[in-house]
Design a protein around this motif. Structure first.
Motif, PDB file in Angstrom:
ATOM      1  N   LEU A  51       2.437  -1.015  10.324  1.00 38.16           N
ATOM      2  CA  LEU A  51       1.346  -0.780   9.379  1.00 38.16           C
ATOM      3  C   LEU A  51       0.555   0.480   9.678  1.00 38.16           C
ATOM      4  O   LEU A  51      -0.375   0.814   8.945  1.00 38.16           O
ATOM      5  N   ARG A 107       2.392   5.272  10.877  1.00 40.84           N
ATOM      6  CA  ARG A 107       3.282   4.116  10.966  1.00 40.84           C
ATOM      7  C   ARG A 107       4.678   4.539  11.429  1.00 40.84           C
ATOM      8  O   ARG A 107       5.097   5.680  11.218  1.00 40.84           O
ATOM      9  N   HIS A 128     -11.635   4.707   8.532  1.00 41.71           N
ATOM     10  CA  HIS A 128     -10.639   3.738   8.068  1.00 41.71           C
ATOM     11  C   HIS A 128     -11.261   2.353   7.906  1.00 41.71           C
ATOM     12  O   HIS A 128     -10.925   1.617   6.967  1.00 41.71           O
ATOM     13  N   ASN A 176       3.334  -1.381   4.243  1.00 44.12           N
ATOM     14  CA  ASN A 176       2.794  -0.026   4.188  1.00 44.12           C
ATOM     15  C   ASN A 176       3.916   0.935   3.796  1.00 44.12           C
ATOM     16  O   ASN A 176       4.902   1.075   4.513  1.00 44.12           O
ATOM     17  N   LYS A 177       3.752   1.615   2.659  1.00 44.19           N
ATOM     18  CA  LYS A 177       4.712   2.607   2.195  1.00 44.19           C
ATOM     19  C   LYS A 177       4.080   4.000   2.065  1.00 44.19           C
ATOM     20  O   LYS A 177       4.539   4.822   1.273  1.00 44.19           O
ATOM     21  N   GLY A 178       3.042   4.247   2.858  1.00 39.61           N
ATOM     22  CA  GLY A 178       2.466   5.583   2.877  1.00 39.61           C
ATOM     23  C   GLY A 178       3.392   6.566   3.571  1.00 39.61           C
ATOM     24  O   GLY A 178       4.073   6.208   4.529  1.00 39.61           O
ATOM     25  N   VAL A 214      -4.846   0.193   6.348  1.00 36.05           N
ATOM     26  CA  VAL A 214      -3.917  -0.892   6.011  1.00 36.05           C
ATOM     27  C   VAL A 214      -3.870  -1.908   7.147  1.00 36.05           C
ATOM     28  O   VAL A 214      -3.930  -3.123   6.916  1.00 36.05           O
ATOM     29  N   ARG A 215      -3.781  -1.425   8.372  1.00 34.16           N
ATOM     30  CA  ARG A 215      -3.786  -2.344   9.511  1.00 34.16           C
ATOM     31  C   ARG A 215      -5.113  -3.079   9.604  1.00 34.16           C
ATOM     32  O   ARG A 215      -5.150  -4.283   9.905  1.00 34.16           O
ATOM     33  N   THR A 256      -2.809   6.622   4.134  1.00 33.73           N
ATOM     34  CA  THR A 256      -2.201   5.293   4.124  1.00 33.73           C
ATOM     35  C   THR A 256      -1.170   5.157   5.233  1.00 33.73           C
ATOM     36  O   THR A 256      -1.132   4.155   5.940  1.00 33.73           O
ATOM     37  N   ASP A 257      -0.332   6.171   5.386  1.00 36.52           N
ATOM     38  CA  ASP A 257       0.700   6.184   6.439  1.00 36.52           C
ATOM     39  C   ASP A 257       0.094   5.907   7.805  1.00 36.52           C
ATOM     40  O   ASP A 257       0.515   5.004   8.527  1.00 36.52           O
ATOM     41  N   PHE A 302       0.851  -1.179   0.000  1.00 28.41           N
ATOM     42  CA  PHE A 302       0.000   0.000   0.000  1.00 28.41           C
ATOM     43  C   PHE A 302       0.892   1.235   0.000  1.00 28.41           C
ATOM     44  O   PHE A 302       1.828   1.335   0.799  1.00 28.41           O
TER      45      PHE A 302
END
Length: 220
Positions: free
Chosen positions: A29, A21, A200, A59-61, A34-35, A17-18, A11
């Motif tokens: 996550l 994290r 979310h 997770n790459k937000g 995402v979590r 998205t972040d 993601f």
């Protein structure tokens, strides 16, 4: 197609998205959709008897990022991770920065950039499924109501780029406003942009329904 234990779900996007994290921990996550997705997939695995592990979730937000920021880190943060499903959630900061900092992101340039990163993924990760989550806004101020002038054509650009690259769509631009009619915007996104836990959860459930074919109830 259902997600399997062999999948690597990546993601990427902005603060939605972040979701707080820990960027020093690759397993972190955040506290957002995402979590929620990862937890639900683990739950479904356990319900099935725990015969297989849950898929890897990455997770790459990054908070504050626009589409151009994603492009600058795409090779490292996406292609190099060897994902089988890539989910992109971007666009609201490209609109927001126009109104709070006077920083433009022309829709045509935005669309070209998004198309480039999706095309790049198809070319270099040909086995990966693409998923695009549309940007959304739940105005809580009269000023935010004016953002639609920029956001509506930007959302249309997201739809065009996603469809041109065969991506599955998660239409949060439709889902969340409809939900807000019942519960109110503040309950789903207190500042109009960043989702509450309930917001979310709605995004996560919509992703799971679209991508994994799961019709989810409140118990999950």
């Amino acid at each position: 197609m259902h997600i399997t234990a062999d999948d690597r779900l990546l993601f990427i996007g902005d603060s939605i998205t972040d979701a707080g994290r820990d960027r020093t921990d690759s397993a972190s996550l955040g506290n957002g959709y995402v979590r929620e997705i990862a937890q639900t997939l683990r739950h479904l695995t356990n319900v099935a008897g725990g015969a297989c592990p849950a898929p890897a979730v990455i997770n790459k937000g990054v908070n504050g990022h626009r589409v151009y920021d994603l492009e600058s880190r795409w090779t490292t943060d996406v292609i190099a991770q060897r994902p089988t499903v890539v989910t992109v959630k971007i666009g609201i900061n490209d609109t927001w920065r126009l109104y709070d900092r006077g920083l433009p992101s022309p829709v045509a340039e935005f669309e070209s950039c998004l198309d480039r990163i999706l095309t790049h993924t198809r070319q270099h990760s040909s086995a990966a499924r693409l998923v695009v989550i549309t940007p959304f806004l739940l105005p809580v101020t009269s000023e935010q109501e004016g953002w639609y002038e920029d956001l509506v054509p930007r959302t249309e650009a997201v739809l065009r780029a996603a469809r041109a690259n065969g991506a599955q769509l998660v239409r949060t631009d439709l889902l969340l406003p409809r939900a807000a009619e019942e519960s109110g915007a503040v309950a789903l996104a207190p500042d109009g942009v960043h989702p509450s836990p309930r917001g979310h959860k709605l995004i996560a459930d919509a992703w799971l329904t679209a991508v994994n074919g799961e019709e989810l109830g409140e118990e999950l």
